[in-house]
Structure formats: structure tokens, C-alpha cells
Write an enzyme that holds these catalytic residues in place. Sequence first.
Site, PDB file in Angstrom:
ATOM      1  N   THR A 174       6.324  11.880 -15.607  1.00 19.67           N
ATOM      2  CA  THR A 174       7.682  11.705 -16.088  1.00 19.67           C
ATOM      3  C   THR A 174       7.833  11.765 -17.608  1.00 19.67           C
ATOM      4  O   THR A 174       6.870  11.546 -18.329  1.00 19.67           O
ATOM      5  CB  THR A 174       8.114  10.299 -15.604  1.00 19.67           C
ATOM      6  N   ARG A 202      10.944  13.944  -1.260  1.00 20.48           N
ATOM      7  CA  ARG A 202      10.389  12.700  -1.795  1.00 20.48           C
ATOM      8  C   ARG A 202      11.080  12.341  -3.106  1.00 20.48           C
ATOM      9  O   ARG A 202      11.277  13.166  -3.969  1.00 20.48           O
ATOM     10  CB  ARG A 202       8.878  12.860  -2.027  1.00 20.48           C
ATOM     11  N   VAL A 203      11.460  11.072  -3.236  1.00 19.17           N
ATOM     12  CA  VAL A 203      12.073  10.567  -4.453  1.00 19.17           C
ATOM     13  C   VAL A 203      11.254   9.381  -4.941  1.00 19.17           C
ATOM     14  O   VAL A 203      10.974   8.458  -4.173  1.00 19.17           O
ATOM     15  CB  VAL A 203      13.533  10.129  -4.223  1.00 19.17           C
ATOM     16  N   GLY A 204      10.851   9.416  -6.200  1.00 17.58           N
ATOM     17  CA  GLY A 204      10.096   8.314  -6.771  1.00 17.58           C
ATOM     18  C   GLY A 204      10.989   7.340  -7.507  1.00 17.58           C
ATOM     19  O   GLY A 204      12.170   7.176  -7.196  1.00 17.58           O
ATOM     20  N   ASP A 205      10.433   6.720  -8.536  1.00 21.16           N
ATOM     21  CA  ASP A 205      11.176   5.689  -9.262  1.00 21.16           C
ATOM     22  C   ASP A 205      12.168   6.236 -10.278  1.00 21.16           C
ATOM     23  O   ASP A 205      13.148   5.568 -10.628  1.00 21.16           O
ATOM     24  CB  ASP A 205      10.194   4.783 -10.001  1.00 21.16           C
ATOM     25  N   THR A 225       7.077   5.048 -16.293  1.00 20.98           N
ATOM     26  CA  THR A 225       6.326   6.236 -15.904  1.00 20.98           C
ATOM     27  C   THR A 225       5.081   5.803 -15.150  1.00 20.98           C
ATOM     28  O   THR A 225       4.540   4.734 -15.409  1.00 20.98           O
ATOM     29  CB  THR A 225       5.933   7.067 -17.143  1.00 20.98           C
ATOM     30  N   GLY A 226       4.644   6.636 -14.204  1.00 19.96           N
ATOM     31  CA  GLY A 226       3.463   6.281 -13.424  1.00 19.96           C
ATOM     32  C   GLY A 226       3.653   6.579 -11.956  1.00 19.96           C
ATOM     33  O   GLY A 226       4.445   7.440 -11.574  1.00 19.96           O
ATOM     34  N   HIS A 227       2.955   5.841 -11.119  1.00 23.25           N
ATOM     35  CA  HIS A 227       3.043   6.058  -9.680  1.00 23.25           C
ATOM     36  C   HIS A 227       4.368   5.518  -9.160  1.00 23.25           C
ATOM     37  O   HIS A 227       4.601   4.311  -9.111  1.00 23.25           O
ATOM     38  CB  HIS A 227       1.875   5.380  -8.964  1.00 23.25           C
ATOM     39  N   GLY A 228       5.245   6.430  -8.773  1.00 26.34           N
ATOM     40  CA  GLY A 228       6.614   6.060  -8.442  1.00 26.34           C
ATOM     41  C   GLY A 228       6.752   5.034  -7.344  1.00 26.34           C
ATOM     42  O   GLY A 228       7.567   4.109  -7.432  1.00 26.34           O
TER      43      GLY A 228
END
Length: 314
Positions: A174, A202-205, A225-228
Site C-alpha cells: 500500500t 478480495r478487499v483488504g484494510d 500498511t501491511g497484511h490487510g
Amino acid sequence: MIDLKMKAVLVVHGGAWAIPEELSKASVEGVQSAARQGFSVLKSGGCALDAVEVAVRAMEDNTAFDAGHGSVLNTDGEVELDALIMDGRTLASGAVSSVKNIANPVSLARAVMEKTDHVMLTGRGANLFAERVGVHTVPTETLVTEYERKEWEKPKKYMTGVKELFNSQWAHDTVGAVAVDCSGNVACATSTGGIRNKMVGRVGDSPVIGSGGYADNHSGAVSCTGHGESILKVTLARLILFHVEQGKEVSQAVEVSLRYMDERVQGGGGAIAVTPSGKWAINFTTERMAWAAVENDVLWYGLDPSDKFQEELQ
């Protein structure tokens, strides 16, 4: 020009992941350029909301990052983009998810905030809205680099192991920005192309208010930012500001929240934050994160955990 009684600050990140050497120089130069462009808005008396949009658009236009141009591909070889923007003065916010063929999704998110009664539009509906308000669309191939195409063509596997994901060169991530302007108003913006070979839809954070970002004049602004999936589980952006509200310094709030995410859900990532008084912080638990910050005409930047370089703005 800015009111010198208030300290305007802008901080950006280019994603927390194991940035390979071949992308490191471009990543650092990219966040430096974005920070300069965003801060120029503040220096001329502009608002924090405009500054974070300008900074994030600069990174969406830069193929070194996974947002807009340079985005990763899903399992079907498509680009699906997510973004959010939030105004800490009013708590107005806008977000889009799984949009296609949009070079600057952060600006589409702002259009959702300003031209609809909604907070988030997704997929086909978001793209139809983009057409209605005249947001320019581009062919998917113009958003994909040759580097990404080659990486995508390698053996495909959606990796759910967080440590393996964000401490390998398989991931990409991100971009985001936070700012406080000369009036003490804060804002945040976050944008991403997601995780390479993610499932379609797929939707992350990144587009989720309180997870990928949050801004409130009562406490500050954060972009994550990172693993959603991990960030979503702990609502990381709001968690950081909760700790600020409880009296922690912003740097401690970021550190404690990232540590909690690591311990609770084994999630890796990073965050940038700024308070209405102009205090700012960056931290990350991944191998690297490109970041830059501008305050008092001094540009700070880094990439590795021990980095914190500075230079005077010209």
C-alpha cells in the site's frame, strides 16, 4: 504561506514489505517526491485533505508502488484497486474497493465523500459512479509494469502465512499519507492494488475506515500498511488513535499497536501518524518500509528500520 504559529506536517509511506534492492532506490525517491508535493500544498496555505490527496496521487502515478500505476494482479490477471480518504475536521470520509481501470482511486474516493451520501462504493457500482462524475479511466495494461507481469506469471499461490508473506519478496503493498495543516486540521489517505494473486473481489484494510486509515481532529491521523486481514482484525488505525486518546505519545501508540497486532494475530505491517499539534511517528515490523516526512522545511526519510535521514528542502 502557512501560519508559523501552527506547524504543518506531512508524512507518507510507500508500503511495508520486503522491498527488494532493485526497487529500493525508486521507492525512496518516490516517497520523497510525494512528500515534497504534498507539503507544497500545506506551505502555500492549503488544507490537509488536499495535501494527502496530492501526495497519494503522486505515488499512484509512480510505478514503484502498488497503487494505481504499478498495481499487482489478482488470480485472473486483473487490477482491482482500493482507496480511502478522510477529513479529521468533520469525519467526512470516502472509499472505493475493487475498482478497475482507474489510475487515481484516491480521487475517486474523495468524489464518493463529496458527491454522494455514502462512505464506500465497490466494484461495478464504483466504476459506474466514476463514469457518471467524469473520472478518467485507463486500460488495465497501462497500470501494469513488466516487472509485475513477470512476477504474476510465476507459480501462483495466495499465501496466508503473514510472516512468510510480508518477509518475502512475493508481496507488494500500500501507499498512504497523513497531514496536519496550518489550522490544526488533520487528514489521511490510503491506496493500494492489494496482494499479488489475491482472490477476485478480495478487499483488504486499505479502504476500510478505522483499519487502513482514520483521521480525527480530536486525536490525529493514521495511514496503515501491511497484511490487510490482520489490520482489519485489530482495526489498526483506530487502535493507534485510541492509545493517543488514552494519553500515549503518538510514537508509543504506533509501537504498542503494531506489537499488539503481531502478538494477537501474528500480523506484520507498519503505520504513519500525525497529531493536530504536529507530532508525527513512523514504525513498521516488516523488513522495510519506504517513508518520508516534511516539517519546518526539513525532509526526513528512511527505508530500513535504523534509517532516519534528513535534508533541507530547496
